[in-house]
Design an enzyme around this catalytic site. Structure first.
Site, short mmCIF file in Angstrom:
data_model
loop_
_atom_site.label_atom_id
_atom_site.label_comp_id
_atom_site.label_asym_id
_atom_site.label_seq_id
_atom_site.Cartn_x
_atom_site.Cartn_y
_atom_site.Cartn_z
N TYR A 47 113.27 -84.43 8.62
CA TYR A 47 114.08 -83.42 9.31
C TYR A 47 115.41 -83.18 8.61
O TYR A 47 115.88 -82.05 8.54
CB TYR A 47 114.26 -83.78 10.79
CG TYR A 47 113.04 -83.37 11.58
CD1 TYR A 47 112.88 -82.05 11.99
CD2 TYR A 47 112.02 -84.28 11.85
CE1 TYR A 47 111.74 -81.65 12.67
CE2 TYR A 47 110.88 -83.89 12.53
CZ TYR A 47 110.74 -82.57 12.93
OH TYR A 47 109.61 -82.16 13.58
N HIS A 89 109.70 -73.73 20.25
CA HIS A 89 109.58 -75.09 19.73
C HIS A 89 110.93 -75.75 19.43
O HIS A 89 111.00 -76.71 18.67
CB HIS A 89 108.67 -75.10 18.48
CG HIS A 89 107.25 -74.72 18.80
ND1 HIS A 89 106.35 -74.26 17.86
CD2 HIS A 89 106.57 -74.73 19.99
CE1 HIS A 89 105.19 -74.01 18.44
NE2 HIS A 89 105.30 -74.27 19.73
N CYS A 125 118.46 -89.80 27.68
CA CYS A 125 119.16 -89.03 28.72
C CYS A 125 119.07 -87.52 28.51
O CYS A 125 119.59 -86.74 29.31
CB CYS A 125 120.61 -89.47 28.85
SG CYS A 125 121.67 -88.88 27.50
C1 BJW Z 1 103.03 -64.95 5.88
C2 BJW Z 1 103.90 -65.07 4.83
C3 BJW Z 1 104.67 -63.93 4.57
C4 BJW Z 1 102.93 -66.91 4.94
N1 BJW Z 1 104.53 -62.86 5.33
N2 BJW Z 1 102.90 -63.88 6.62
C5 BJW Z 1 94.70 -75.53 23.56
C6 BJW Z 1 93.63 -75.72 22.69
C7 BJW Z 1 93.67 -76.75 21.73
C8 BJW Z 1 94.77 -77.61 21.64
C9 BJW Z 1 95.81 -77.42 22.50
C10 BJW Z 1 95.76 -76.41 23.45
N3 BJW Z 1 96.93 -76.44 24.15
C11 BJW Z 1 97.70 -77.44 23.64
C12 BJW Z 1 97.03 -78.06 22.65
C13 BJW Z 1 97.53 -79.20 21.82
C14 BJW Z 1 98.50 -78.75 20.73
C15 BJW Z 1 97.80 -77.74 19.83
O1 BJW Z 1 98.02 -76.55 19.91
N4 BJW Z 1 96.99 -78.20 18.91
C16 BJW Z 1 96.29 -77.29 17.98
C17 BJW Z 1 96.79 -77.54 16.56
C18 BJW Z 1 94.83 -77.42 18.13
N5 BJW Z 1 99.72 -78.19 21.30
C19 BJW Z 1 100.70 -78.96 21.72
O2 BJW Z 1 100.64 -80.17 21.63
C20 BJW Z 1 101.90 -78.27 22.33
N6 BJW Z 1 102.18 -78.91 23.57
C21 BJW Z 1 101.48 -78.64 24.70
O3 BJW Z 1 100.69 -77.74 24.77
O4 BJW Z 1 101.78 -79.48 25.75
C22 BJW Z 1 100.82 -79.59 26.81
C23 BJW Z 1 99.58 -80.29 26.27
C24 BJW Z 1 99.73 -81.45 25.54
C25 BJW Z 1 98.59 -82.08 25.01
C26 BJW Z 1 97.32 -81.53 25.21
C27 BJW Z 1 97.21 -80.35 25.94
C28 BJW Z 1 98.35 -79.73 26.49
C29 BJW Z 1 103.14 -78.47 21.47
C30 BJW Z 1 103.03 -77.80 20.15
C31 BJW Z 1 104.28 -78.09 19.33
C32 BJW Z 1 104.18 -77.56 17.92
N7 BJW Z 1 105.22 -78.10 17.13
C33 BJW Z 1 105.35 -77.71 15.75
C34 BJW Z 1 106.47 -78.57 15.11
C35 BJW Z 1 107.84 -78.10 15.60
C36 BJW Z 1 108.95 -78.92 15.05
C37 BJW Z 1 109.12 -78.75 13.57
O5 BJW Z 1 109.28 -77.63 13.05
O6 BJW Z 1 109.13 -79.78 12.91
O7 BJW Z 1 105.68 -76.32 15.64
S1 BJW Z 1 103.82 -77.80 14.86
C38 BJW Z 1 104.12 -76.41 13.81
O8 BJW Z 1 103.11 -75.40 14.05
C39 BJW Z 1 105.46 -75.83 14.29
C40 BJW Z 1 105.16 -74.35 14.29
O9 BJW Z 1 106.06 -73.67 15.14
C41 BJW Z 1 103.72 -74.30 14.73
C42 BJW Z 1 103.01 -73.03 14.39
O10 BJW Z 1 102.91 -72.84 13.01
P1 BJW Z 1 103.04 -71.38 12.40
O11 BJW Z 1 104.35 -70.83 12.65
O12 BJW Z 1 101.88 -70.56 12.83
O13 BJW Z 1 102.96 -71.70 10.81
P2 BJW Z 1 101.70 -71.89 9.86
O14 BJW Z 1 102.16 -72.56 8.64
O15 BJW Z 1 100.55 -72.50 10.58
O16 BJW Z 1 101.23 -70.40 9.51
C43 BJW Z 1 102.01 -69.54 8.69
C44 BJW Z 1 101.34 -68.19 8.66
O17 BJW Z 1 102.19 -67.28 7.98
C45 BJW Z 1 100.00 -68.18 7.94
O18 BJW Z 1 99.06 -67.45 8.72
C46 BJW Z 1 100.29 -67.45 6.62
O19 BJW Z 1 99.18 -66.66 6.16
C47 BJW Z 1 101.43 -66.56 7.03
N8 BJW Z 1 102.37 -66.23 5.98
N9 BJW Z 1 103.78 -66.36 4.27
C48 BJW Z 1 103.60 -62.88 6.34
N10 BJW Z 1 105.55 -63.95 3.55
ZN ZN Z 2 121.69 -90.42 25.87
#
Ligand code: BJW
Ligand code: ZN
Length: 264
Positions: A77, A142, A153
């Site tokens: 981070y 996020h 806390c």
């Molecule tokens: C371009 C480009 C250019 C490139 N121009 N385009 C339902 C089904 C299945 C699983 C779950 C579900 N509900 C919940 C879950 C579990 C889980 C989940 O989703 N898992 C899946 C992976 C299957 N979700 C969670 O755990 C969430 N919590 C939750 O739901 O709580 C309740 C619960 C818990 C447990 C079980 C069930 C329910 C929390 C999710 C938190 C995500 N956190 C992160 C890290 C944040 C901190 C950090 O930054 O360090 O967030 S993970 C990471 O992925 C980050 C992002 O915000 C997130 C999304 O990624 P993003 O933005 O889409 O990036 P990329 O790299 O994947 O894609 C980039 C895109 O850009 C690509 O398509 C390229 O082609 C494109 N691109 N250059 C235009 N120039």
């Molecule tokens: Zn504290």
């Protein structure tokens, strides 16, 4: 050559169609992901050159990883904080900020933690002589990488480059500080995701840019607009699970496409 000309004519037509849909819309919701910051120099998460190319997400972005190897997680981070501090919003962030400042009924929602939408909101508001940039601040699903949060806390503070001597601790209770972001398996702030779902349900257009749409619940927002009778416009370099459902799918870089699509 002919193929290239055909493709570019089609893209031009699609840009015009997207532009017309946005102009007619009453309520627009915009969902962004890491791809919109790619041209600012911030690596995306997945795909080649992604932040996780050499490590699995579970190694770094989970509460378990933080419990087991807090120094490794903090190192990642702090590296990202330094990288982001050297980057600036790009033309895509700026176009979205101008759209939200100019028109009523526009809500920006981002999965990004980099704060670049907020920085664009401030500079564009200043350039447009608008005192309050609030309308262009996104709902940050996020969290924000530049904030720390106490694991015990919940006290939030500005993130500083601590770390010189041991792991950072809360000034109030001594609990371990962590970045104020949402890790896998953690729930999103119910007020923020609730507000995002509400606008996704009432919007007539959902513009989705630069997200792989794999991470839920964020990835479910465009489907909510669709199910409620709205349409989807997608801007991405590649196909995603949303592409087949989009009224217009624009293949290309968001920093060059968004300013062309958003002229209202
Ligand atoms: C371009 C480009 C250019 C490139 N121009 N385009 C339902 C089904 C299945 C699983 C779950 C579900 N509900 C919940 C879950 C579990 C889980 C989940 O989703 N898992 C899946 C992976 C299957 N979700 C969670 O755990 C969430 N919590 C939750 O739901 O709580 C309740 C619960 C818990 C447990 C079980 C069930 C329910 C929390 C999710 C938190 C995500 N956190 C992160 C890290 C944040 C901190 C950090 O930054 O360090 O967030 S993970 C990471 O992925 C980050 C992002 O915000 C997130 C999304 O990624 P993003 O933005 O889409 O990036 P990329 O790299 O994947 O894609 C980039 C895109 O850009 C690509 O398509 C390229 O082609 C494109 N691109 N250059 C235009 N120039
Ligand atoms: Zn504290």
């Amino acid at each position: 050559m002919e193929r290239l000309a055909r493709l570019s004519a089609r893209l031009e037509g699609d840009v015009e169609r997207a532009n017309a849909i946005l102009k007619q819309a009453k309520e627009i919701v915009v969902l962004t992901g890491a791809g919109v910051s790619a041209e600012s120099g911030i690596p995306t998460f997945r795909g080649s050159g992604g932040l996780w190319r050499t490590r699995r997400p579970e190694e770094l972005a989970t509460p378990e990883a933080f419990r087991e190897t807090p120094d490794l997680v903090w190192e990642w981070y702090q590296w990202r904080r330094r990288l982001i501090a050297e980057c600036s919003p790009n033309a895509g962030h700026q176009a979205l900020a101008r759209l939200a400042l100019k028109r009523d009924g526009v809500t920006l929602i981002t999965q990004n933690v980099d704060g670049l939408h907020n920085r664009a909101a401030r500079t564009e508001a200043r350039a447009m002589n608008i005192a309050d940039p609030q309308a262009a601040f996104p709902l940050e699903l996020h969290g924000a990488i530049n904030r720390d949060r106490c694991s015990l806390c919940d006290r939030r503070t500005d993130g500083v480059s601590h770390h010189e001597s041991g792991l950072p601790r809360c000034n109030d209770c001594g609990g371990p500080l962590r970045p104020d972001v949402v890790w896998f398996g953690e729930t999103l702030d119910p007020v923020i995701i609730g507000a995002a779902q509400e606008v996704a349900l009432s919007a007539d257009v959902c513009l989705v840019a630069g997200t792989s749409a794999l991470v839920h619940p964020a990835a479910s927002l465009p489907s909510m607009t669709l199910r409620a009778g709205g349409v989807l416009i997608e801007v991405n370099l590649e196909d995603t699970t949303l592409t087949n459902h989009a009224e217009v799918s624009l293949k290309g870089r968001s920093a060059s496409l968004l300013p062309r699509v958003i002229t209202a």
